[in-house]
Motif scaffolding. Structure first.
Motif, mmCIF file in Angstrom:
data_model
loop_
_atom_site.group_PDB
_atom_site.id
_atom_site.type_symbol
_atom_site.label_atom_id
_atom_site.label_comp_id
_atom_site.label_asym_id
_atom_site.label_seq_id
_atom_site.Cartn_x
_atom_site.Cartn_y
_atom_site.Cartn_z
ATOM 1 N N SER A 153 36.636 -17.436 -13.114
ATOM 2 C CA SER A 153 36.081 -16.925 -14.364
ATOM 3 C C SER A 153 37.121 -16.026 -15.028
ATOM 4 C CB SER A 153 34.823 -16.107 -14.072
ATOM 5 O OG SER A 153 35.172 -14.934 -13.347
ATOM 6 N N GLU A 165 35.519 -12.090 -9.711
ATOM 7 C CA GLU A 165 34.729 -13.325 -9.571
ATOM 8 C C GLU A 165 33.345 -13.031 -9.006
ATOM 9 O OE1 GLU A 165 33.999 -17.373 -10.074
ATOM 10 O OE2 GLU A 165 35.594 -16.104 -10.854
ATOM 11 N N TYR A 166 33.266 -12.089 -8.080
ATOM 12 C CA TYR A 166 31.962 -11.746 -7.514
ATOM 13 C C TYR A 166 31.054 -11.137 -8.586
ATOM 14 C CZ TYR A 166 28.248 -10.189 -4.513
ATOM 15 O OH TYR A 166 27.007 -10.021 -3.950
ATOM 16 N N ILE A 167 31.597 -10.301 -9.429
ATOM 17 C CA ILE A 167 30.816 -9.716 -10.535
ATOM 18 C C ILE A 167 30.320 -10.831 -11.462
ATOM 19 C CG2 ILE A 167 30.963 -8.299 -12.628
ATOM 20 C CD1 ILE A 167 32.874 -6.449 -11.010
ATOM 21 N N GLN A 222 29.995 -14.230 -10.757
ATOM 22 C CA GLN A 222 29.203 -15.313 -10.165
ATOM 23 C C GLN A 222 28.182 -14.869 -9.112
ATOM 24 O OE1 GLN A 222 29.510 -18.386 -11.370
ATOM 25 N NE2 GLN A 222 31.219 -17.814 -12.681
ATOM 26 N N LYS A 223 28.338 -13.678 -8.574
ATOM 27 C CA LYS A 223 27.456 -13.179 -7.500
ATOM 28 C C LYS A 223 27.430 -14.124 -6.298
ATOM 29 C CE LYS A 223 25.892 -9.683 -9.969
ATOM 30 N NZ LYS A 223 27.023 -9.192 -10.685
ATOM 31 N N ASN A 224 28.573 -14.750 -6.013
ATOM 32 C CA ASN A 224 28.691 -15.691 -4.908
ATOM 33 C C ASN A 224 29.938 -15.316 -4.112
ATOM 34 O OD1 ASN A 224 29.418 -17.924 -3.289
ATOM 35 N ND2 ASN A 224 28.450 -19.365 -4.693
ATOM 36 N N ALA A 225 29.741 -14.774 -2.909
ATOM 37 C CA ALA A 225 30.858 -14.269 -2.107
ATOM 38 C C ALA A 225 31.826 -15.377 -1.705
ATOM 39 C CB ALA A 225 30.328 -13.554 -0.868
ATOM 40 N N ALA A 285 33.833 -16.311 -4.710
ATOM 41 C CA ALA A 285 34.730 -15.200 -5.036
ATOM 42 C C ALA A 285 35.949 -15.211 -4.121
ATOM 43 C CB ALA A 285 33.987 -13.869 -4.929
#
Length: 163
Positions: free
Chosen positions: A82, A116-118, A120-123, A126
């Motif tokens: 992202s 990326e975690y912020i 997509q919220k997918n570790a 990310a």
């Protein structure tokens, strides 16, 4: 101090700082090395470092800029990064400058993962994006470093061969 000696001192400093800037993103390494070459040529009235040598070195500088950009973007895009991951990698890189070599090497990864975690919220995603973005930055830096050493080598060869 003699103006000629001062000029060559500046050339040397520009090259050294340019080499450092090739690895540290806060300094425009290739621009500094190219500037050093142009200044050196000017100091000698273009007798040892000819305009065509400067043109070759300038092409290498442009290749270094383009490669650095493309390697980073391609690494990030290949993993589906992202915009926040790319921004995070850039911010991580800037923060890493203050942490020494380990920070410069690994903070872009940390920044990309956080960004990326912020987004997509997918570790897992990310971590994947962080690794791909970091590898792109690393490859870009290595290629840029090789090109900068080529620039310096051509410059030194021009100085030696014309002496």
């Amino acid at each position: 101090m003699d103006a000629h000696i001062l000029g060559w001192t500046v050339v040397t400093l520009l090259i050294v700082v340019g080499l450092v800037g090739t690895v540290l993103p806060a300094l425009p390494g290739t621009v500094l090395v190219l500037s050093a070459v142009v200044l050196a040529a000017w100091l000698d009235d273009f007798t040892r470092v000819k305009p065509w040598v400067i043109a070759i070195i300038a092409v290498l500088a442009v290749l270094a800029w383009v490669t650095d950009y493309l390697a980073t973007v391609m690494g990030a895009k290949k993993a589906g990064a992202s915009t926040l991951a790319i921004v995070g990698a850039a911010l991580g890189t800037m923060a890493g400058i203050f942490m020494g070599l380990i920070g410069v090497l690994f903070m872009p990864f940390v920044g990309a993962v956080i960004g990326e975690y912020i987004a997509q919220k997918n570790a897992k995603q990310a971590a994947k994006v962080g690794l791909a973005t970091w590898l792109g930055l690393l490859v870009g830096t290595v290629v840029k470093l090789v090109l900068v050493f080529m620039m310096i080598g051509i410059f030194v060869a021009a100085l030696i061969l014309s002496a």
